[in-house]
Design an enzyme around this catalytic site. Structure first.
Site, PDB file in Angstrom:
ATOM      1  N   ARG A   1       0.715  -2.373  -8.405  1.00  0.00           N
ATOM      2  CA  ARG A   1       1.503  -3.202  -9.326  1.00  0.00           C
ATOM      3  C   ARG A   1       0.471  -4.132  -9.955  1.00  0.00           C
ATOM      4  O   ARG A   1       0.008  -5.068  -9.308  1.00  0.00           O
ATOM      5  CB  ARG A   1       2.554  -4.013  -8.567  1.00  0.00           C
ATOM      6  CG  ARG A   1       3.561  -3.132  -7.812  1.00  0.00           C
ATOM      7  CD  ARG A   1       4.699  -3.975  -7.263  1.00  0.00           C
ATOM      8  NE  ARG A   1       5.477  -3.269  -6.254  1.00  0.00           N
ATOM      9  CZ  ARG A   1       6.457  -2.399  -6.507  1.00  0.00           C
ATOM     10  NH1 ARG A   1       6.772  -2.100  -7.746  1.00  0.00           N
ATOM     11  NH2 ARG A   1       7.113  -1.830  -5.524  1.00  0.00           N
TER      12      ARG A   1
ATOM     13  N   ASP B   1      10.697   0.455 -13.948  1.00  0.00           N
ATOM     14  CA  ASP B   1      10.803  -0.330 -15.184  1.00  0.00           C
ATOM     15  C   ASP B   1       9.512  -1.084 -15.537  1.00  0.00           C
ATOM     16  O   ASP B   1       9.154  -1.198 -16.706  1.00  0.00           O
ATOM     17  CB  ASP B   1      12.031  -1.261 -15.167  1.00  0.00           C
ATOM     18  CG  ASP B   1      12.085  -2.168 -13.949  1.00  0.00           C
ATOM     19  OD1 ASP B   1      11.221  -2.020 -13.050  1.00  0.00           O
ATOM     20  OD2 ASP B   1      12.984  -3.016 -13.883  1.00  0.00           O
TER      21      ASP B   1
ATOM     22  N   ASP C   1      14.549   3.892  -6.006  1.00  0.00           N
ATOM     23  CA  ASP C   1      15.727   3.027  -6.176  1.00  0.00           C
ATOM     24  C   ASP C   1      16.847   3.599  -7.063  1.00  0.00           C
ATOM     25  O   ASP C   1      17.969   3.132  -6.994  1.00  0.00           O
ATOM     26  CB  ASP C   1      15.306   1.676  -6.781  1.00  0.00           C
ATOM     27  CG  ASP C   1      14.307   0.940  -5.902  1.00  0.00           C
ATOM     28  OD1 ASP C   1      14.262   1.212  -4.696  1.00  0.00           O
ATOM     29  OD2 ASP C   1      13.564   0.091  -6.434  1.00  0.00           O
TER      30      ASP C   1
ATOM     31  N   THR D   1      10.927   6.413  -8.915  1.00  0.00           N
ATOM     32  CA  THR D   1      11.173   5.292  -7.993  1.00  0.00           C
ATOM     33  C   THR D   1      12.324   5.693  -7.081  1.00  0.00           C
ATOM     34  O   THR D   1      13.284   6.325  -7.537  1.00  0.00           O
ATOM     35  CB  THR D   1      11.523   3.975  -8.725  1.00  0.00           C
ATOM     36  OG1 THR D   1      12.135   3.074  -7.781  1.00  0.00           O
ATOM     37  CG2 THR D   1      12.478   4.145  -9.876  1.00  0.00           C
TER      38      THR D   1
ATOM     39  N   GLY E   1       5.993   1.045  -7.087  1.00  0.00           N
ATOM     40  CA  GLY E   1       6.224   1.610  -5.752  1.00  0.00           C
ATOM     41  C   GLY E   1       6.125   3.125  -5.791  1.00  0.00           C
ATOM     42  O   GLY E   1       6.689   3.762  -6.676  1.00  0.00           O
TER      43      GLY E   1
ATOM     44  N   ARG F   1      15.921  -2.438  -3.867  1.00  0.00           N
ATOM     45  CA  ARG F   1      15.747  -3.641  -4.686  1.00  0.00           C
ATOM     46  C   ARG F   1      17.118  -4.200  -5.062  1.00  0.00           C
ATOM     47  O   ARG F   1      17.906  -4.476  -4.171  1.00  0.00           O
ATOM     48  CB  ARG F   1      14.925  -3.316  -5.939  1.00  0.00           C
ATOM     49  CG  ARG F   1      14.116  -4.492  -6.447  1.00  0.00           C
ATOM     50  CD  ARG F   1      13.352  -4.096  -7.689  1.00  0.00           C
ATOM     51  NE  ARG F   1      12.166  -3.350  -7.393  1.00  0.00           N
ATOM     52  CZ  ARG F   1      10.990  -3.890  -7.091  1.00  0.00           C
ATOM     53  NH1 ARG F   1      10.865  -5.189  -7.055  1.00  0.00           N
ATOM     54  NH2 ARG F   1       9.942  -3.142  -6.828  1.00  0.00           N
TER      55      ARG F   1
ATOM     56  N   ASP G   1      17.225   2.999 -10.154  1.00  0.00           N
ATOM     57  CA  ASP G   1      17.711   1.760 -10.788  1.00  0.00           C
ATOM     58  C   ASP G   1      17.336   1.652 -12.265  1.00  0.00           C
ATOM     59  O   ASP G   1      17.277   0.556 -12.809  1.00  0.00           O
ATOM     60  CB  ASP G   1      17.170   0.535 -10.023  1.00  0.00           C
ATOM     61  CG  ASP G   1      15.650   0.448 -10.083  1.00  0.00           C
ATOM     62  OD1 ASP G   1      14.997   1.444 -10.444  1.00  0.00           O
ATOM     63  OD2 ASP G   1      15.110  -0.627  -9.767  1.00  0.00           O
TER      64      ASP G   1
HETATM   65  O1  F6P Z   1      10.929  -0.097  -6.142  1.00  0.00           O
HETATM   66  C1  F6P Z   1      10.727   0.603  -4.970  1.00  0.00           C
HETATM   67  C2  F6P Z   1      10.706  -0.308  -3.799  1.00  0.00           C
HETATM   68  O2  F6P Z   1      10.462   0.462  -2.653  1.00  0.00           O
HETATM   69  C3  F6P Z   1      11.968  -1.158  -3.598  1.00  0.00           C
HETATM   70  O3  F6P Z   1      12.998  -0.424  -2.983  1.00  0.00           O
HETATM   71  C4  F6P Z   1      11.441  -2.276  -2.768  1.00  0.00           C
HETATM   72  O4  F6P Z   1      12.212  -3.438  -2.943  1.00  0.00           O
HETATM   73  C5  F6P Z   1      10.054  -2.477  -3.322  1.00  0.00           C
HETATM   74  O5  F6P Z   1       9.685  -1.259  -3.928  1.00  0.00           O
HETATM   75  C6  F6P Z   1       9.014  -2.840  -2.300  1.00  0.00           C
HETATM   76  O6  F6P Z   1       7.827  -3.080  -2.960  1.00  0.00           O
HETATM   77  P1  F6P Z   1       6.398  -3.169  -2.267  1.00  0.00           P
HETATM   78  O7  F6P Z   1       5.969  -1.770  -1.969  1.00  0.00           O
HETATM   79  O8  F6P Z   1       5.535  -3.810  -3.271  1.00  0.00           O
HETATM   80  O9  F6P Z   1       6.586  -3.948  -1.003  1.00  0.00           O
END
Ligand code: F6P
Length: 357
Positions: A75, A106, A130, A128, A14, A174, A132
């Site tokens: 990803r 991660d 998050d 990120t 992300g 997340r 996290d």
């Molecule tokens: O890890 C960052 C994040 O924005 C999280 O807060 C969220 O759950 C996820 O990525 C969303 O992922 P995507 O952009 O693949 O929808």
């Protein structure tokens, strides 16, 4: 001092505000050291599919204050296959890339440690929203995303007050509730609901009723996206309906979603990005790799990526058989200490959210 003549840099997972500031700082620092920088376009997928762009002080001019990532992100599942990994290594060799700096969360670090194991020295930088990654107190993007979230909650509060409503807000993060906790505190929300601490639904409903009886008009509840309701839905949506049913108070639900991943990075994110970028290039020059750059107790430090990933699993109660085998007692004790520090931080913040009415 190790001699690198060319490094690759990528952003993966992300996106997060401040990634561009980090890319700019890596480029400047590397150029100062006489190292050429190639930008990998589209995360690990760009490495497999040979997508590069030259990075130099001209190409990174004026990106420091931009959200998103100039190199784009992905990803990439293909990178998790042996075939994808071998292809990425071949591409690195073809371009004479001596090392990679990977900015992300991660998943990005798992990719980074695999690349190192396949002969391409790699260093990770936490980026990120998050916050996290257990081994670091801070991840690039966290501050900006909280400020964007807070601005939006403040807007909702205005209209809630006018219309005598409650608003349940779902925020990203997340499985980490820190965005929810800190924005709840900063906005004076009535309650925060996070994955890490069990939520007393009945007590919260009673508090909402009591607040209304005491004359409170507008009310905000902040819910982290990682909390799941008894009926299997995301908790925020469920709880908004529940509040209205149980208290009779008109309640709206808002999901901020990806909006909070955008916007101009704050000073905190830009400066931390530059500090981490500089440390990453320094570590490569010292001949080190398979590290993640962290902020720990106010200092920029580095940990072995495997140490950081296993500490993360320990914190999330996801340790697998044999995970700790490669670590000595001292390292395991250090991991436990880091997990405890993180739990305390989350619990202390949670405790503060409870005092608001
Ligand atoms: O890890 C960052 C994040 O924005 C999280 O807060 C969220 O759950 C996820 O990525 C969303 O992922 P995507 O952009 O693949 O929808």
């Amino acid at each position: 001092m190790a001699k690198f003549s060319k490094i690759g840099v990528l952003t993966s997972g992300g996106d997060a505000q401040g990634m561009n500031a980090c890319l700019k700082a890596i480029t400047h620092k590397a150029q100062e050291e006489g190292i050429e920088v190639l930008g990998v376009v589209g995360g690990y997928s760009g490495l497999i599919h040979d997508q590069f762009v030259d990075m130099n002080t001209k190409s990174v001019a004026n990106i420091v204050g931009l959200g998103g990532t100039f190199l784009y992100s992905d990803r990439c599942l293909e990178f998790q296959t042996e075939e994808g990994m071998n292809r990425a290594v071949e591409v690195c060799k073809k371009h004479n890339i001596d090392a990679i700096i990977a900015i992300g969360g991660d998943g990005t670090f798992r990719g980074a440690t695999d690349l190192t194991a396949h002969g391409i020295p790699t260093i990770g930088i936490p980026g990120t929203i998050d916050n996290d990654i257990t081994a670091t107190d801070y991840t690039i993007g966290f501050d900006t995303s909280m400020n964007v979230t807070l601005d939006m909650i403040d807007c909702l509060r205005d209209t809630c007050e006018s219309h005598k409503r409650c608003n349940v807000v779902e925020v990203m993060g997340r499985n980490c509730g820190q965005i929810a906790l800190e924005t709840a505190i900063a906005s004076g929300a009535l309650a925060a609901v996070i994955p890490e601490v069990p939520f007393d639904e009945e007590a919260a409903l009673a508090k909402i009723k009591q607040c209304r009886e005491d004359g409170k008009r507008g009310m905000i509840v902040v819910v982290s996206e990682g909390v799941i309701a008894p009926d299997g839905r995301k908790f925020g949506e469920y709880f908004a309906e529940k509040i209205e049913e149980e208290t009779g108070i008109e309640t709206k639900f808002a999901r901020f979603a990806h909006v909070v991943r955008g916007g101009k990075p704050t000073v905190r994110d830009r400066v931390t990005a530059a500090q981490m970028a500089s440390a990453a290039v320094d570590k490569l020059l010292e001949g080190k790799s398979n590290l993640v750059i962290c902020e720990f107790d106010g200092e920029i430090v580095s940990f072995d990526i495997n140490f950081a990933l296993i500490t993360d699993r320990m914190y999330k109660n996801k340790l697998k058989d044999g995970d700790l085998d490669k670590f000595n007692d001292e390292q395991i004790a250090e991991m436990k200490k880091i997990c405890e520090k993180r739990r305390k931080e989350i619990n202390d913040l949670y405790h503060i959210t409870n005092m608001y009415y």
